[in-house]
Design an enzyme around this catalytic site. Structure first.
Site, PDB file in Angstrom:
ATOM      1  N   GLU A  82       1.101  -3.615   9.886  1.00 29.10           N
ATOM      2  CA  GLU A  82       2.002  -4.196   8.868  1.00 29.10           C
ATOM      3  C   GLU A  82       3.425  -4.342   9.399  1.00 29.10           C
ATOM      4  O   GLU A  82       4.210  -3.401   9.351  1.00 29.10           O
ATOM      5  CB  GLU A  82       2.026  -3.308   7.612  1.00 29.10           C
ATOM      6  CG  GLU A  82       2.945  -3.874   6.518  1.00 29.10           C
ATOM      7  CD  GLU A  82       3.162  -2.945   5.324  1.00 29.10           C
ATOM      8  OE1 GLU A  82       2.824  -1.745   5.417  1.00 29.10           O
ATOM      9  OE2 GLU A  82       3.674  -3.421   4.315  1.00 29.10           O
ATOM     10  N   LYS A  93      -1.380  -6.883   7.638  1.00 29.70           N
ATOM     11  CA  LYS A  93      -0.699  -6.846   6.334  1.00 29.70           C
ATOM     12  C   LYS A  93       0.644  -7.526   6.504  1.00 29.70           C
ATOM     13  O   LYS A  93       1.465  -7.095   7.328  1.00 29.70           O
ATOM     14  CB  LYS A  93      -0.535  -5.407   5.862  1.00 29.70           C
ATOM     15  CG  LYS A  93       0.199  -5.302   4.521  1.00 29.70           C
ATOM     16  CD  LYS A  93      -0.029  -3.968   3.828  1.00 29.70           C
ATOM     17  CE  LYS A  93       0.771  -3.877   2.538  1.00 29.70           C
ATOM     18  NZ  LYS A  93       0.360  -2.758   1.690  1.00 29.70           N
ATOM     19  N   ARG A 129       4.207  -1.977  -5.457  1.00 23.75           N
ATOM     20  CA  ARG A 129       5.056  -2.169  -6.638  1.00 23.75           C
ATOM     21  C   ARG A 129       4.486  -3.144  -7.662  1.00 23.75           C
ATOM     22  O   ARG A 129       4.486  -2.861  -8.860  1.00 23.75           O
ATOM     23  CB  ARG A 129       6.457  -2.619  -6.202  1.00 23.75           C
ATOM     24  CG  ARG A 129       7.287  -1.485  -5.663  1.00 23.75           C
ATOM     25  CD  ARG A 129       8.504  -1.970  -4.924  1.00 23.75           C
ATOM     26  NE  ARG A 129       8.153  -2.517  -3.611  1.00 23.75           N
ATOM     27  CZ  ARG A 129       9.037  -3.015  -2.745  1.00 23.75           C
ATOM     28  NH1 ARG A 129      10.318  -3.052  -3.072  1.00 23.75           N
ATOM     29  NH2 ARG A 129       8.652  -3.466  -1.573  1.00 23.75           N
TER      30      ARG A 129
HETATM   31  P1  13P Z   1       4.857  -3.407  -1.915  1.00 23.75           P
HETATM   32  O1  13P Z   1       3.679  -4.190  -2.442  1.00 23.75           O
HETATM   33  O2  13P Z   1       5.582  -2.655  -2.993  1.00 23.75           O
HETATM   34  O3  13P Z   1       5.736  -4.220  -1.035  1.00 23.75           O
HETATM   35  O4  13P Z   1       4.262  -2.267  -0.997  1.00 23.75           O
HETATM   36  C1  13P Z   1       3.242  -2.562  -0.112  1.00 23.75           C
HETATM   37  C2  13P Z   1       3.332  -1.655   1.063  1.00 23.75           C
HETATM   38  O5  13P Z   1       2.362  -1.041   1.429  1.00 23.75           O
HETATM   39  C3  13P Z   1       4.617  -1.548   1.772  1.00 23.75           C
HETATM   40  O6  13P Z   1       4.447  -0.797   2.911  1.00 23.75           O
END
Ligand code: 13P
Length: 330
Positions: free
Chosen positions: A176, A218, A294
């Site tokens: 990610e 991601k 979130r």
């Molecule tokens: P958000 O969807 O809140 O951006 O979080 C996803 C996530 O895993 C961030 O590392």
């Protein structure tokens, strides 16, 4: 097909996706505080149980990314969280990076750490029931100066090393590199940065001989900065996001999941719907789904406020959002 590839692909089945419930102690504490919920380990356990113990989540969730602390805790059903999830057909995963610190060569940027004792920790997480893992790097946009090539490269090297070690440990890696939404930049700049970030990442992944077929990406969606007055339409987001991914992500990867990154729940749902439609239209080579923290949790947390009597209503809001996000995929 190897077990790792099968596990990676299973996360994309049946319009299901991932819940990112892997906020670190620090992030969970400040997130809960913003909803008036007190701090501490027991409160965090109840926070996790609000979501993981919600009846019916298996209809929409193929996996959950946990924070390491949660692997050892029990929910309201008295079962360890990973066991309870697996019993419902939901794959337990775990965040394995140890967070970010300033990058010495470019102190306005952050570098993710956690490689040093990674093999030992992965062996433990696997024993505790995790079948996949996540490592997050952050990429900050600042005009034309940031991100620096050096920071992009160092974060990519660490993501690739992590992915290799995870595969060797029998765990699926989710890489990610989050391109942050914060800033005044426009969507064109965001698109260029997402594309460059992913091009650097996959060229380094190639050098590290990581098996693409069990890697999950991601990524951020391509959006105008949060301090830019422009409000992107879902079609604009989809156009630029899918174009950036087609230009940078190898067709062999197991799939692509999106983070919500500070979008409202409705934005994250509407943009995902447009991206899924566009991906189908252009016959994109990888499956896609959501991996939101979130955007999936916000509405439920606003109702829950840490109170037992609000649990049912908060879970109903969570399930309704999950249903909407899952429906957006197809
Ligand atoms: P958000 O969807 O809140 O951006 O979080 C996803 C996530 O895993 C961030 O590392």
């Amino acid at each position: 097909m190897t077990d790792l590839v099968a596990t990676a692909r299973s996360l994309f089945a049946d319009n299901k996706g991932l819940l990112a419930a892997d906020e670190s102690v620090h992030t969970a504490t400040s997130r809960l505080a913003s909803y008036g919920v007190g701090a501490g380990e027991e409160m965090r356990r109840q926070y996790r149980d609000l979501f993981l113990g919600a009846p019916g989540i298996e209809k929409y969730l193929s996996g959950v990314i946990l924070f390491s602390e949660t692997l050892e805790e029990k929910g309201g059903d008295k079962k360890l969280f990973p066991k309870s999830l697996a019993a419902r057909g939901i794959a337990p995963g775990v965040k394995v990076d140890l967070g970010t610190e300033p990058f010495p060569e470019s102190p306005d940027e952050l570098i993710t750490h956690g490689l040093l004792d990674l093999p030992e920790r992965l062996a433990l997480y696997r024993k505790q029931g995790a079948v996949f893992t996540k490592w997050r790097a952050v990429v900050r946009i600042e005009g034309d100066t940031l991100p620096s090539a050096l920071a992009l490269h160092e974060n990519a090297k660490r993501l690739a090393s992590y992915a290799k070690v995870a595969q060797e440990a029998g765990l699926v890696p989710i890489v990610e590199p989050e391109v942050l939404m914060e800033g005044v930049h426009g969507r064109t700049r965001a698109r260029a940065v997402v594309e460059e970030t992913l091009n650097v990442l996959f060229s380094v992944i190639e050098e590290h001989a990581v098996d693409h077929a069990s890697v999950i990406l991601k990524t951020s969606m391509v959006l105008s900065g949060s301090e830019n007055a422009k409000r992107d339409t879902p079609d604009e987001v989809a156009e630029d996001t899918v174009a950036a991914l087609l230009a940078s992500v190898p067709r062999q990867v197991a799939g692509i999941v999106f983070l919500s990154g500070g979008q409202t729940p409705d934005q994250a749902t509407d943009n995902l719907r447009a991206i899924a439609r566009k991906a189908r239209e252009v016959n994109a080579p990888w499956p896609i789904t959501f991996s939101y923290a979130r955007a999936l949790q916000e509405e439920a947390l606003a109702i829950w406020k840490g109170k037992e009597e609000n649990i049912d209503a908060a879970r109903a809001a969570f399930l309704a959002r999950l249903a909407a996000v899952s429906a957006a995929l197809g």
